[in-house]
Design a protein around this motif. Structure first.
Motif, PDB file in Angstrom:
ATOM      1  N   HIS A  58       0.823  -1.219   0.000  1.00  0.00           N
ATOM      2  CA  HIS A  58       0.000   0.000   0.000  1.00  0.00           C
ATOM      3  C   HIS A  58       0.855   1.266   0.000  1.00  0.00           C
ATOM      4  O   HIS A  58       0.439   2.309  -0.519  1.00  0.00           O
ATOM      5  CB  HIS A  58      -0.937  -0.003   1.212  1.00  0.00           C
ATOM      6  N   GLN A  61       1.765   2.007  -3.623  1.00  0.00           N
ATOM      7  CA  GLN A  61       0.595   2.431  -4.387  1.00  0.00           C
ATOM      8  C   GLN A  61       0.118   3.816  -3.955  1.00  0.00           C
ATOM      9  O   GLN A  61      -0.289   4.632  -4.787  1.00  0.00           O
ATOM     10  CB  GLN A  61      -0.524   1.406  -4.233  1.00  0.00           C
ATOM     11  N   GLU A  62       0.193   4.102  -2.650  1.00  0.00           N
ATOM     12  CA  GLU A  62      -0.236   5.419  -2.167  1.00  0.00           C
ATOM     13  C   GLU A  62       0.716   6.527  -2.600  1.00  0.00           C
ATOM     14  O   GLU A  62       0.325   7.703  -2.674  1.00  0.00           O
ATOM     15  CB  GLU A  62      -0.350   5.389  -0.646  1.00  0.00           C
TER      16      GLU A  62
END
Length: 774
Positions: A58, A61-62
């Motif tokens: 994450h 992706q963030e």
């Protein structure tokens, strides 16, 4: 050509740097290393890339919330189970009809990818492997090739005796559709171990493209640091953020706080502060928001965002993680690494190559000789001043929120009192504690900004089981108390320490978070209690009130005015900042807090009443009690059992024995009754006290045991040693690194002699000659 960026590895050899972030997000000169790879791809015309993610996926992706980096469209392929290098690529692209470029997201290079793609197409290769000549082949997968560059075989990390080639496999491949079709779906499969040997066995064409550019496999902390030096010295072609021409060979972001000396090449990020007298030498990276104190020398080291290095430190080839702190006078040698939020105390020495894990603390004066995965402090969380530390270093809002979670998890949904001093830093931290408490479903009784003695009264008045007072400005103290506003028990402290260590906090559902009730109006009730200490008024008495704390000073002045005191003349009442002690100064004569307390206890004995006092209160109180047939009950500062319960129960109704303002009011009422200060000796004999903190090098438990055996002292909260000269309380500090010696005798000179005698005995038991310390 589509690219696949391999970004799923854990980077275990880079820990503690990669404990909380995936390796491709580790920063190089102010940017995540993966961005440099994306820049390289964009330079060579790649418009579409798939990023394979797994570990802390994450975070990657963030970092690219729009699924795009400049002109490159990004997709993400997440493995639910490990598929190996080839298996993860197959998952990412399936069966492509065109060549696919595979490149690592956690290495740095400036290879000519266009030339490699041209070679791939002109040779008709099924796979083209980019290789780099290395000096030492023993740490790499080695490629054996013929004169035309065709791959003959592979050897993984050979000894020199088997190293027939110096071409290292960089992990950068161009795969034709024929190669992709051989990778099984949904199965763990590797390029070097499975696919390439099978292709060679089948006679397929594997070509090696030897690059003359820069390539660094950032496999450990040593290469992480050295790679950034290579970037600064121009060994790798890349875009380092910031303006280079502003300070010569120094890359600098938007920062105006450079008051020390910076010698390039170096990288200085945005909002960096370098104080006067600090020296930043070549090869150093100071990422965004770093602070370097006066007189500090930093050479070839990496400071990541938000880290702090205090004054007079020395860092040589070290790594300081995000938000980590190095306190005054500490030394970090080559390869020493601090994780995210770690704290190295003052005058600590960290030897070469040692790692201090995320959010771990090394107490001051320690020499670190092994990796630190648990705090090195020689003590628990609580010291004699509570939980103590520097704002923004040991005591941060995040830490205080965790303290609140621990407090709220002690008992489901119970009430906890909170208060703080008036400094903005204390108010901020109190708010963080409140958030933590409420997140567990427990409720907060907010007594606002005041001073500790008033807060203790509030905890007592509201019959709370638990209260926390936040005091300070630059240095912060979190002071825990229990029923009656009394000091917390060791059982309570240990419970909070255990919850913090395990992180086992109660989590309330969104609709069951705790409430906050505003009790900041308790000032009037506290004033009312002070007025009760002088029921017949104090008309005719002239005093001056002094305190470093304006709220303490104003509170007592207002109450004294209401009972008729003249506040413009007379002797001076001097109160401590938190209002817990008071002394009287008149024409150079000082009546200390201990004598004022003793006088008020003597007045209680005249009424036939018992008293409860702190354990370190003067022993002359016991003599006076015996004279009048009364009892003295002493409660401990941090009891480990129930032995002081009777004392604590009585102390709840006798707050004047630990509240300087109440004691002052009670004493003034007593002086009025006696007819003036000159009559004090009719009630309390003269006596003197003297105290000293003695540093020790071994466990205080062994020293106290030896002291009890040698002196025949009473062992309670410390050792009470009696002699013809007087009495001495020898009590360890909670840190375990010092012992407090409190002597009491018929005068101050004798008390000082007693204190010196016991200090020498303590040093002898500690194995240190007092003469050697002078």
């Amino acid at each position: 050509m589509k690219a696949v960026i391999m970004a799923g590895g854990e980077g275990s050899r880079l820990r503690p740097l990669t404990c909380d972030i995936p390796k491709p997000m580790a920063r190089l000169c102010g940017r995540p290393m993966m961005e440099y790879i994306l820049d390289l791809l964009g330079k060579h015309g790649v418009k579409q890339a798939v990023v394979t993610v797994r570990y802390l996926s994450h975070i990657i992706q963030e970092h690219f919330p729009q699924g795009k980096y400049r002109e490159i469209e990004l997709d993400f392929s997440e493995e639910t189970s490990p598929l190996g290098t080839a298996g993860s690529v197959k998952l990412a692209v399936g069966q492509e009809g065109q060549p696919v470029l595979v490149i690592s997201g956690d290495a740095l290079c400036d290879f000519d990818l266009t030339a490699a793609a041209h070679m791939h197409s002109t040779t008709g290769a099924d796979v083209t492997i980019l290789a780099k000549k290395v000096e030492d082949p023993r740490e790499y997968g080695i490629i054996n090739v013929d004169a035309e560059g065709r791959v003959l075989g592979f050897l993984e990390k050979p000894a020199y005796s088997q190293a027939v080639s110096d071409l290292a496999n960089t992990g950068i491949y161009i795969l034709s559709p024929s190669a992709l079709s051989m990778i099984p779906d949904g199965k763990s499969y590797d390029f070097a171990k499975d696919l390439f040997p099978l292709m060679l066995e089948r006679g397929m064409k594997l070509m090696c493209c030897e690059s003359e550019g820069y390539w660094c496999d950032i496999g450990d902390l040593e290469t992480y640091i050295s790679c950034q030096k290579d970037m600064l010295t121009g060994k790798v072609r890349c875009d380092i953020p910031g303006s280079r021409d502003r300070l010569g060979n120094i890359w600098a972001g938007d920062t105006e706080e450079i008051h020390g000396s910076v010698q390039g090449p170096a990288y200085i990020g945005r909002n960096v502060r370098i104080e006067e007298g600090a020296v930043i030498e070549e090869g150093t990276v100071l990422d965004d928001g770093c602070c370097v104190g006066a007189g500090t020398l930093i050479t070839g080291s990496i400071l990541l965002p938000g880290s702090l290095v205090d004054g007079e430190c020395r860092l040589i080839g070290a790594l300081v993680g995000p938000g980590a702190s190095v306190k005054k006078g500490a030394v970090l040698y080559e390869g020493a690494a601090l994780g995210d939020g770690a704290v190295v105390g003052a005058r600590v020495t960290v030897r070469p190559g040692l790692k201090i894990w995320n959010r771990k603390t090394v107490a001051e004066g320690v020499t670190v000789t092994q990796h630190v995965k648990t705090d090195i402090s020689g003590k628990g969380l609580f010291g004699d001043a509570g939980i103590f530390g520097q704002f923004g270093v040991e005591i941060t809002p995040e830490f205080c929120a965790r303290i609140g979670c621990a407090l709220g998890s002690m008992k489901p949904r119970f009430r906890i009192g909170l208060g703080c001093s008036g400094h903005p830093s204390a108010q901020l931290l109190k708010a963080a504690v409140e958030s933590g408490i409420r997140s567990t479903g427990a409720h907060v009784m907010d007594f606002g900004s005041n001073f500790r003695c008033m807060f203790e009264y509030c905890v007592n008045f509201c019959t709370l089981e638990l209260g926390l007072f936040v005091d300070g400005g630059k240095n912060i103290s979190l002071q825990l108390m229990t029923q009656g506003g009394l000091p917390a028990t060791r059982e309570l402290e240990r419970g909070i320490e255990a919850l913090l260590a395990r992180g086992e906090f109660i989590r309330a559902p969104f609709d069951e978070v705790g409430n906050t009730v505003n009790f900041s109006g308790m000032e009037a009730l506290y004033q009312s209690q002070l007025l009760k200490m002088a029921p017949k008024g104090l008309a005719g008495i002239s005093v001056q009130v002094k305190s470093p704390s304006v709220p303490v000073q104003n509170m007592l002045r207002e109450v004294l005015q209401r009972v008729g005191c003249d506040l413009w003349d007379g002797f001076a009442l001097e109160l401590s900042p938190q209002g817990d002690t008071v002394r009287i100064v008149e024409n150079g004569r000082v009546i200390p807090h201990q004598r004022i307390l003793t006088a008020c206890c003597a007045a209680e004995f005249l009424r036939g009443r018992d008293v409860a006092v702190p354990f370190d209160a003067p022993r002359v109180i016991d003599t006076l009690a015996q004279k009048h047939g009364c009892e003295v009950y002493r409660y401990y500062n941090c009891p480990a059992d129930q032995s002081d319960q009777k004392a604590r129960k009585l102390a709840v109704s006798q707050m004047w024995s630990r509240d300087g303002l109440m004691l002052a009011m009670r004493f003034l009422s007593l002086i009025k009754k006696l007819g003036g200060l000159e009559h004090l000796e009719d009630l309390v004999p003269e006596f003197g006290t003297f105290s000293r903190d003695v540093s020790i090098s071994r466990s205080p438990a062994g020293i106290l045991r030896g002291l009890g055996n040698q002196s025949k002292g009473d062992i309670t909260e410390g050792v009470v040693v009696r002699s013809d000269k007087g009495v001495v309380l020898v009590k360890p500090m909670k840190t375990g690194r010092a012992i407090q010696v409190l002597a009491e005798a018929m005068n101050s000179e004798t008390a000082q002699e007693l204190c010196a005698d016991l200090e020498a005995l303590v040093k002898n038991l500690d194995g240190v000659s007092p003469d050697s310390l002078r």
